[in-house]
Design a protein around this motif. Structure first.
Motif, PDB file in Angstrom:
ATOM      1  N   MET A   1       0.851  -1.167   0.000  1.00  0.00           N
ATOM      2  CA  MET A   1       0.000   0.000   0.000  1.00  0.00           C
ATOM      3  C   MET A   1       0.899   1.232   0.000  1.00  0.00           C
ATOM      4  SD  MET A   1      -3.080   0.941   2.611  1.00  0.00           S
ATOM      5  CE  MET A   1      -3.928  -0.547   2.171  1.00  0.00           C
ATOM      6  N   LYS A   2       0.484   2.236  -0.741  1.00  0.00           N
ATOM      7  CA  LYS A   2       1.288   3.441  -0.861  1.00  0.00           C
ATOM      8  C   LYS A   2       1.263   4.260   0.434  1.00  0.00           C
ATOM      9  CE  LYS A   2       3.396   3.977  -3.728  1.00  0.00           C
ATOM     10  NZ  LYS A   2       4.700   3.321  -3.926  1.00  0.00           N
ATOM     11  N   GLY A   3       2.371   4.914   0.683  1.00  0.00           N
ATOM     12  CA  GLY A   3       2.552   5.677   1.907  1.00  0.00           C
ATOM     13  C   GLY A   3       1.573   6.814   2.087  1.00  0.00           C
ATOM     14  N   LEU A  25      -0.038   4.380  19.096  1.00  0.00           N
ATOM     15  CA  LEU A  25      -0.473   3.344  18.159  1.00  0.00           C
ATOM     16  C   LEU A  25       0.728   2.664  17.517  1.00  0.00           C
ATOM     17  CD1 LEU A  25      -3.457   4.960  16.207  1.00  0.00           C
ATOM     18  CD2 LEU A  25      -3.573   3.345  18.099  1.00  0.00           C
ATOM     19  N   LEU A  26       1.699   3.459  17.100  1.00  0.00           N
ATOM     20  CA  LEU A  26       2.907   2.895  16.498  1.00  0.00           C
ATOM     21  C   LEU A  26       3.649   2.008  17.491  1.00  0.00           C
ATOM     22  CD1 LEU A  26       4.238   6.000  14.536  1.00  0.00           C
ATOM     23  CD2 LEU A  26       3.194   3.938  13.560  1.00  0.00           C
ATOM     24  N   THR A  27       3.762   2.470  18.725  1.00  0.00           N
ATOM     25  CA  THR A  27       4.447   1.687  19.760  1.00  0.00           C
ATOM     26  C   THR A  27       3.706   0.387  20.027  1.00  0.00           C
ATOM     27  OG1 THR A  27       5.336   3.686  20.788  1.00  0.00           O
ATOM     28  CG2 THR A  27       5.210   1.704  22.171  1.00  0.00           C
ATOM     29  N   ASP A  28       2.388   0.483  20.227  1.00  0.00           N
ATOM     30  CA  ASP A  28       1.591  -0.710  20.528  1.00  0.00           C
ATOM     31  C   ASP A  28       1.637  -1.727  19.388  1.00  0.00           C
ATOM     32  OD1 ASP A  28       0.946   0.506  22.908  1.00  0.00           O
ATOM     33  OD2 ASP A  28      -1.116   1.014  22.320  1.00  0.00           O
ATOM     34  N   ALA A  29       1.700  -1.219  18.146  1.00  0.00           N
ATOM     35  CA  ALA A  29       1.713  -2.097  16.972  1.00  0.00           C
ATOM     36  C   ALA A  29       3.130  -2.545  16.614  1.00  0.00           C
ATOM     37  CB  ALA A  29       1.073  -1.390  15.787  1.00  0.00           C
ATOM     38  N   ASP A  30       4.122  -2.055  17.363  1.00  0.00           N
ATOM     39  CA  ASP A  30       5.525  -2.366  17.099  1.00  0.00           C
ATOM     40  C   ASP A  30       5.907  -1.979  15.666  1.00  0.00           C
ATOM     41  OD1 ASP A  30       8.068  -3.198  17.868  1.00  0.00           O
ATOM     42  OD2 ASP A  30       7.730  -5.261  17.189  1.00  0.00           O
ATOM     43  N   LEU A  31       5.469  -0.764  15.276  1.00  0.00           N
ATOM     44  CA  LEU A  31       5.779  -0.224  13.951  1.00  0.00           C
ATOM     45  C   LEU A  31       6.628   1.027  14.127  1.00  0.00           C
ATOM     46  CD1 LEU A  31       2.246  -0.601  12.331  1.00  0.00           C
ATOM     47  CD2 LEU A  31       4.257  -2.033  11.910  1.00  0.00           C
ATOM     48  N   THR A  32       7.465   1.299  13.149  1.00  0.00           N
ATOM     49  CA  THR A  32       8.354   2.455  13.255  1.00  0.00           C
ATOM     50  C   THR A  32       7.703   3.743  12.782  1.00  0.00           C
ATOM     51  OG1 THR A  32       9.286   2.012  11.081  1.00  0.00           O
ATOM     52  CG2 THR A  32      10.422   1.048  12.983  1.00  0.00           C
ATOM     53  N   GLY A  33       6.666   3.645  11.933  1.00  0.00           N
ATOM     54  CA  GLY A  33       6.082   4.862  11.375  1.00  0.00           C
ATOM     55  C   GLY A  33       7.017   5.438  10.341  1.00  0.00           C
ATOM     56  N   GLY A  34       7.065   6.757  10.255  1.00  0.00           N
ATOM     57  CA  GLY A  34       7.938   7.386   9.278  1.00  0.00           C
ATOM     58  C   GLY A  34       7.550   7.051   7.855  1.00  0.00           C
ATOM     59  N   TYR A  35       6.260   6.958   7.594  1.00  0.00           N
ATOM     60  CA  TYR A  35       5.778   6.601   6.263  1.00  0.00           C
ATOM     61  C   TYR A  35       5.964   7.768   5.306  1.00  0.00           C
ATOM     62  CZ  TYR A  35       3.587   2.856   8.909  1.00  0.00           C
ATOM     63  OH  TYR A  35       3.372   1.786   9.736  1.00  0.00           O
ATOM     64  N   THR A  36       6.615   7.506   4.182  1.00  0.00           N
ATOM     65  CA  THR A  36       6.759   8.534   3.158  1.00  0.00           C
ATOM     66  C   THR A  36       5.670   8.334   2.118  1.00  0.00           C
ATOM     67  OG1 THR A  36       8.268   7.225   1.791  1.00  0.00           O
ATOM     68  CG2 THR A  36       9.261   8.620   3.500  1.00  0.00           C
ATOM     69  N   SER A  37       5.182   9.400   1.566  1.00  0.00           N
ATOM     70  CA  SER A  37       4.041   9.316   0.653  1.00  0.00           C
ATOM     71  C   SER A  37       4.319   8.424  -0.558  1.00  0.00           C
ATOM     72  CB  SER A  37       3.588  10.703   0.201  1.00  0.00           C
ATOM     73  OG  SER A  37       4.613  11.340  -0.534  1.00  0.00           O
ATOM     74  N   GLY A  39       6.526   5.886  -0.578  1.00  0.00           N
ATOM     75  CA  GLY A  39       6.956   4.553  -0.177  1.00  0.00           C
ATOM     76  C   GLY A  39       5.835   3.536  -0.326  1.00  0.00           C
ATOM     77  N   THR A  40       6.207   2.276  -0.281  1.00  0.00           N
ATOM     78  CA  THR A  40       5.238   1.183  -0.336  1.00  0.00           C
ATOM     79  C   THR A  40       5.396   0.377   0.948  1.00  0.00           C
ATOM     80  OG1 THR A  40       5.401   1.093  -2.740  1.00  0.00           O
ATOM     81  CG2 THR A  40       4.482  -0.853  -1.643  1.00  0.00           C
ATOM     82  N   TYR A  41       4.268   0.091   1.588  1.00  0.00           N
ATOM     83  CA  TYR A  41       4.277  -0.569   2.890  1.00  0.00           C
ATOM     84  C   TYR A  41       3.289  -1.730   2.883  1.00  0.00           C
ATOM     85  CZ  TYR A  41       6.605   3.793   3.787  1.00  0.00           C
ATOM     86  OH  TYR A  41       7.476   4.849   3.703  1.00  0.00           O
ATOM     87  N   ARG A  42       3.481  -2.630   3.815  1.00  0.00           N
ATOM     88  CA  ARG A  42       2.629  -3.815   3.896  1.00  0.00           C
ATOM     89  C   ARG A  42       1.199  -3.429   4.281  1.00  0.00           C
ATOM     90  NH1 ARG A  42       6.083  -5.585   7.884  1.00  0.00           N
ATOM     91  NH2 ARG A  42       4.223  -6.194   9.032  1.00  0.00           N
ATOM     92  N   ASP A  43       0.244  -4.067   3.628  1.00  0.00           N
ATOM     93  CA  ASP A  43      -1.175  -3.813   3.909  1.00  0.00           C
ATOM     94  C   ASP A  43      -1.516  -4.087   5.367  1.00  0.00           C
ATOM     95  OD1 ASP A  43      -1.329  -3.360   1.183  1.00  0.00           O
ATOM     96  OD2 ASP A  43      -2.462  -5.183   0.757  1.00  0.00           O
ATOM     97  N   ASP A  44      -0.908  -5.136   5.931  1.00  0.00           N
ATOM     98  CA  ASP A  44      -1.257  -5.508   7.298  1.00  0.00           C
ATOM     99  C   ASP A  44      -0.853  -4.438   8.306  1.00  0.00           C
ATOM    100  OD1 ASP A  44       1.482  -6.206   6.894  1.00  0.00           O
ATOM    101  OD2 ASP A  44       1.374  -7.670   8.526  1.00  0.00           O
ATOM    102  N   GLU A  45       0.102  -3.572   7.956  1.00  0.00           N
ATOM    103  CA  GLU A  45       0.460  -2.481   8.858  1.00  0.00           C
ATOM    104  C   GLU A  45      -0.710  -1.522   9.032  1.00  0.00           C
ATOM    105  OE1 GLU A  45       4.242  -0.454   8.460  1.00  0.00           O
ATOM    106  OE2 GLU A  45       5.131  -2.237   7.555  1.00  0.00           O
ATOM    107  N   LEU A  46      -1.375  -1.189   7.930  1.00  0.00           N
ATOM    108  CA  LEU A  46      -2.527  -0.299   8.037  1.00  0.00           C
ATOM    109  C   LEU A  46      -3.653  -0.988   8.798  1.00  0.00           C
ATOM    110  CD1 LEU A  46      -3.756   2.453   7.390  1.00  0.00           C
ATOM    111  CD2 LEU A  46      -4.705   1.436   5.326  1.00  0.00           C
ATOM    112  N   ALA A  47      -3.885  -2.251   8.514  1.00  0.00           N
ATOM    113  CA  ALA A  47      -4.942  -2.981   9.230  1.00  0.00           C
ATOM    114  C   ALA A  47      -4.663  -2.986  10.730  1.00  0.00           C
ATOM    115  CB  ALA A  47      -5.050  -4.406   8.694  1.00  0.00           C
TER     116      ALA A  47
END
Length: 181
Positions: A1-3, A25-37, A39-47
């Motif tokens: 999914m696009k950033g 939310l980022l901490t609880d999900a163990d995600l780093t964030g820092g999404y660039t517009s 960039g491409t990221y895993r769908d499950d991160e958004l879910a």
């Protein structure tokens, strides 16, 4: 999914709960964030983020997706007015999703995988929309449709006789549009 989708979700979260909620939310999900517009990221991160925000807001994932869709379309209309300005009505705009908007997305991002839509008009104010996506975010699509009607000064009633969430191969959204009183 696009950033850009993650950026829009961050805007929604920060607008409703502040930077602290986004960071949590980022901490609880163990995600780093820092999404660039771009960039491409895993769908499950958004879910995961949607689910965590739903829990934080004492809401459901479906309600958060709808709110996110509304927010996203308003923000996209501000950022990309060239896609909205040629149209006077929501239906006219929606009919450009596959052939204009998603075509442009694919030109810019060859790896993008936007949803596909099938349209069937059954009257001057009724549009049946078939929604297909591996992401199964039909509630997000509903929110975007509702947000588009706000942009075009219209109202909509949406029913969903078929849904991927219930095991169907795709979703069907039946939209009844009317001028705002």
């Amino acid at each position: 999914m696009k950033g850009i989708i993650f950026n829009l979700f961050e805007e929604l979260v920060v607008g409703r709960g502040g930077e602290r909620v986004w960071d949590q939310l980022l901490t609880d999900a163990d995600l780093t964030g820092g999404y660039t517009s771009l960039g491409t990221y895993r769908d499950d991160e958004l879910a995961t983020l949607v689910g965590a925000f739903a829990e934080d807001q004492d809401s459901t994932g479906v309600e958060v997706q709808r709110a996110f869709g509304r927010h996203a379309i308003v923000a996209l209309a501000e950022r990309y007015p060239q896609f909205f300005e040629p149209h006077a009505h929501t239906v006219d705009f929606l009919l450009t999703l596959n052939d204009v908007i998603h075509t442009e997305v694919r030109k810019l991002h060859a790896e993008a995988n936007p949803p596909t839509f099938e349209f069937e008009r059954s009257g001057p104010s009724t549009l049946r929309i078939g929604y297909g996506s591996d992401r199964r975010m039909c509630a997000f699509a509903e929110g975007m449709i509702a947000g588009a009607t706000e942009h075009f000064g219209e109202d909509v009633s949406i029913t969903q006789p078929r849904c991927q969430q219930d095991g169907a191969a795709d979703c069907v959204l039946v939209c009844e549009f009317r001028a705002r009183a």
